[in-house]
Scaffold this motif. Structure first.
Motif, PDB file in Angstrom:
ATOM      1  N   UNK A 145       0.813  -1.219   0.000  1.00 12.86           N
ATOM      2  CA  UNK A 145       0.000   0.000   0.000  1.00 12.86           C
ATOM      3  C   UNK A 145       0.846   1.267   0.000  1.00 12.86           C
ATOM      4  N   UNK A 146       2.151   1.136   0.127  1.00  6.18           N
ATOM      5  CA  UNK A 146       3.023   2.316   0.049  1.00  6.18           C
ATOM      6  C   UNK A 146       3.371   2.659  -1.389  1.00  6.18           C
ATOM      7  N   UNK A 147       2.845   1.905  -2.352  1.00  6.82           N
ATOM      8  CA  UNK A 147       3.071   2.173  -3.765  1.00  6.82           C
ATOM      9  C   UNK A 147       1.767   1.920  -4.522  1.00  6.82           C
ATOM     10  N   UNK A 148       1.847   1.836  -5.847  1.00 10.23           N
ATOM     11  CA  UNK A 148       0.619   1.783  -6.644  1.00 10.23           C
ATOM     12  C   UNK A 148       0.549   0.592  -7.577  1.00 10.23           C
ATOM     13  N   UNK A 149       1.479  -0.347  -7.466  1.00 13.96           N
ATOM     14  CA  UNK A 149       1.428  -1.535  -8.309  1.00 13.96           C
ATOM     15  C   UNK A 149       2.176  -1.432  -9.616  1.00 13.96           C
ATOM     16  N   UNK A 150       2.636  -0.240  -9.966  1.00 15.00           N
ATOM     17  CA  UNK A 150       3.433  -0.025 -11.178  1.00 15.00           C
ATOM     18  C   UNK A 150       4.870   0.301 -10.767  1.00 15.00           C
ATOM     19  N   UNK A 151       5.809  -0.498 -11.189  1.00  8.22           N
ATOM     20  CA  UNK A 151       7.213  -0.219 -10.873  1.00  8.22           C
ATOM     21  C   UNK A 151       8.039   0.216 -12.074  1.00  8.22           C
ATOM     22  N   UNK A 152       7.523  -0.006 -13.287  1.00 11.66           N
ATOM     23  CA  UNK A 152       8.268   0.375 -14.495  1.00 11.66           C
ATOM     24  C   UNK A 152       7.339   0.993 -15.525  1.00 11.66           C
ATOM     25  N   UNK A 153       7.889   1.935 -16.266  1.00 12.76           N
ATOM     26  CA  UNK A 153       7.208   2.533 -17.406  1.00 12.76           C
ATOM     27  C   UNK A 153       8.103   2.371 -18.631  1.00 12.76           C
ATOM     28  N   UNK A 154       7.460   2.351 -19.798  1.00 12.31           N
ATOM     29  CA  UNK A 154       8.192   2.292 -21.053  1.00 12.31           C
ATOM     30  C   UNK A 154       7.736   3.387 -21.989  1.00 12.31           C
ATOM     31  N   UNK A 155       8.658   3.889 -22.807  1.00 12.00           N
ATOM     32  CA  UNK A 155       8.372   5.018 -23.695  1.00 12.00           C
ATOM     33  C   UNK A 155       8.942   4.692 -25.074  1.00 12.00           C
ATOM     34  N   UNK A 156       8.071   4.657 -26.085  1.00 10.81           N
ATOM     35  CA  UNK A 156       8.458   4.152 -27.403  1.00 10.81           C
ATOM     36  C   UNK A 156       7.988   5.112 -28.495  1.00 10.81           C
ATOM     37  N   UNK A 157       8.811   5.252 -29.545  1.00 12.86           N
ATOM     38  CA  UNK A 157       8.441   6.040 -30.715  1.00 12.86           C
ATOM     39  C   UNK A 157       8.011   5.135 -31.866  1.00 12.86           C
TER      40      UNK A 157
END
Length: 624
Positions: A416-428
């Motif tokens: 509960x100290x975070x939101x369930x997402x630990x990584x993001x990706x960014x693509x062109x």
């Protein structure tokens, strides 16, 4: 003070939609409701109300009736401006906030309980008109109806965008102050980088050169490990290219896969209310905050040479709409920070907009600015769920949710100290794509992504949950929407058309996002999970099938901007000049996401903090 709102008395009985920590997983909704019920019981027995002498919900409780600056909206931007202006003891500032105080709203403190705040009394609960691009569906657009605004109810993602996003702002406004080079100090000024809740070694997970440990709003990487973390990083390593590891996507160079950064500090949400209106600031004698009052009209205070001076605002207590009507006039400036929807609606209600459109709603025109409510931009969104075809996955239970909440209450750690997402990706989309023979690239530059990925493992560790949820966002929408009055009633929501997937390019981008995500999930790192779509997903080659899939299941990223966009000082379009002063008038400035001429390639919270920090300096420079 008369009253601090008891949050859970207002929430009890409301439906709760699950998102983020157990996002879009229908089988977990009962689990989330159990978490919420447990929290209510805990609060009713443990939480005490804290009174604040200068945070009031009654106009008669205010000791002053004259202010140098009046700020409409105590949200992501308004709280920042209020804090910075009251650094000058001689300036008196009033903040008028439509929602209640954030104080003692327990769920607004717990990062993982974000879902309970949306579709609640702390959300304006806006919806769009039926969207043709989404097969006639109306889409919910959550916006914070609470002190701190949307920073008090959002997903807490901290993403700045690419450097070229801001260089484009500088170019279209003719003001180099909006460039990445000149805005970066304001990003840093607003940020207080801190270690994650679990205190793990973050070496290699961010680049300290682009962060500040002495600012205001806490920012950290996630402090909760997930079973899928190693899979995401190993897939990035195996594939490289579009999916190469990026140590810090907030460096201005965002392409690749990296660790998420959140407005979370010491395991709690950090909002503009907690950071900029915290105890050591709210007790300033020259800062007064009035909650539960909605501005309904901006009035012409005086006119000189036919140019109105708009320094007076009319407002009403939201819980007593037939009660007294109040007015207050700022000696120096009236500042609108009511958000992309609230600010534009207030302008229109005040006669600031397209004269013919205003007259059709029985509103007398005051300032001819046809761009008000135009250029509204939001990013299309899609969630995809993947079942894990293996044994040993975690199934949520009442016992587990009690463990999570107990851990957070004791140590401010755990899921509960975070939101369930630990990584993001960014693509062109590749420069060689045939789509560019038909459309101009809407991205601000070659370092700017077209698509965002988010990976949600349900906060399960060391064993994974039964499903993996992935989120796709089209970051560069070409479609432009509108905001218009439904009527002259200030308490009636405006007509919001976000024009989702109205452009063929936007549709192509979301299809590309699906295909790119599939490529990522086919990396050998995922083989052991034996992933399969939870609901039938058309093949990559099935153009019509993908089109209907997106039109039936697409949603909003909840990043609307641009309803009062800034433009060059002598431009024939736009609502505010680069200094954020309203065109064709004096006395009024706008400071919130509505002034963005283009949406940034990411979530909008961090850019709004930077906008507000710079705006505060612009205002100070005008009156020193």
């Amino acid at each position: 003070m008369d009253r601090i709102l008891d949050s859970f008395d207002d929430i009890k009985g409301e439906s709760v939609e699950l998102s983020y920590i157990l996002a879009f997983l229908p089988e977990y909704r009962e689990f989330a409701m159990a978490v919420f019920a447990y929290v209510v019981a805990f609060l009713l027995s443990h939480v005490a109300i804290r009174a604040s002498c200068l945070l009031v919900d009654s106009m008669t409780a205010l000791p002053e009736t004259e202010y140098d600056f009046v700020i409409v909206g105590g949200g992501n931007a308004g709280a920042v401006v209020a804090n910075r202006l009251t650094e000058y003891p001689r300036w008196k500032v009033l903040v008028i906030e439509a929602g209640p105080t954030h104080e003692n709203v327990f769920n607004a403190r717990v990062p993982g309980l974000v879902a309970t705040l949306q579709r609640s009394p702390y959300d304006w609960n806006y919806t769009t008109i039926p969207q043709p691009g989404y097969n006639g569906r109306s889409i919910l657009i959550p916006r914070g109806h609470i002190l701190g605004g949307t920073s008090s109810i959002n997903g807490q993602f901290y993403t700045r965008g690419s450097s070229s996003d801001f260089d484009r702002w500088a170019k279209v406004t003719g003001d180099p102050g909006w460039s990445w080079k000149n805005l970066l100090p304001y990003f840093l000024k607003s940020e207080r980088w801190t270690e994650p809740a679990d205190g793990h070694n973050t070496t290699g997970e961010y680049d300290p050169r682009f962060h500040n440990t002495r600012g205001m709003t806490y920012v950290s990487v996630s402090g909760t490990p997930q079973a899928i973390d190693t899979r995401v990083l190993e897939a990035s390593k195996q594939l490289g290219g579009d999916y190469v590891y990026n140590r810090d996507f907030n460096s201005g160079e965002s392409l690749g896969i990296g660790w998420v950064q959140l407005t979370v500090g010491h395991g709690e949400r950090s909002s503009s209310a907690t950071a900029y209106l915290g105890p050591k600031f709210i007790d300033r004698t020259n800062l007064h905050v009035l909650v539960d009052h909605q501005a309904v009209r901006v009035l012409n205070t005086t006119s000189r040479g036919g140019i109105p001076s708009l320094r007076t605002v009319r407002f009403i207590k939201r819980t007593d709409r037939n009660g007294p009507v109040h007015e207050v006039t700022a000696k120096k400036e009236l500042i609108l920070s009511a958000g992309v929807i609230g600010t534009a609606q207030l302008l229109l209600l005040s006669g600031i907009g397209d004269p013919s459109e205003l007259r059709s709603k029985a509103v007398e025109p005051l300032v001819n600015l046809p761009s008000v409510g135009k250029n509204v931009t939001d990013q299309p969104f899609l969630a995809l769920q993947w079942a894990l075809g293996i044994n040993g996955t975690v199934t949520p239970s009442e016992e587990l949710q009690q463990q999570w909440l107990s851990q957070w209450n004791k140590t401010r750690t755990g899921p509960l100290s975070s939101i369930g997402h630990n990584h993001l990706g960014w693509v062109r989309i590749p420069d060689t794509s045939p789509i560019w023979s038909q459309h101009e690239d809407p991205a601000s530059g070659p370092n700017t992504p077209h698509v965002e990925f988010a990976f949600n493992g349900g906060a399960f560790y060391p064993n994974p949950g039964a499903t993996l949820t992935t989120v796709l966002i089209g970051l560069q929408p070409v479609s432009r929407g509108t905001l218009s009055l439904n009527s002259a009633d200030p308490f009636e929501h405006p007509l919001l058309d976000l024009a989702f997937l109205d452009s063929d390019l936007d549709l192509y981008t979301m299809k590309y996002a699906i295909r790119s995500l599939r490529r990522f999930l086919k990396a050998p790192a995922w083989d052991e999970y034996k992933l399969s779509p939870v609901s039938p997903l058309p093949d990559d080659e099935a153009e019509e099938g993908l089109t209907e899939y997106l039109r039936n299941l697409g949603d909003s990223a909840a990043h609307p901007v641009g309803s009062a966009a800034m433009s060059a000082k002598n431009a024939s379009y736009g609502v505010v000049d680069p200094d954020l002063k309203l065109k064709k008038a004096t006395g009024l400035r706008i400071v919130d996401a509505s002034i963005m001429p283009y949406v940034t390639a990411g979530h909008t919270q961090a850019p709004v903090y930077a906008i507000a920090e710079r705006a505060a300096d612009l205002i100070k420079d005008s009156w020193k």
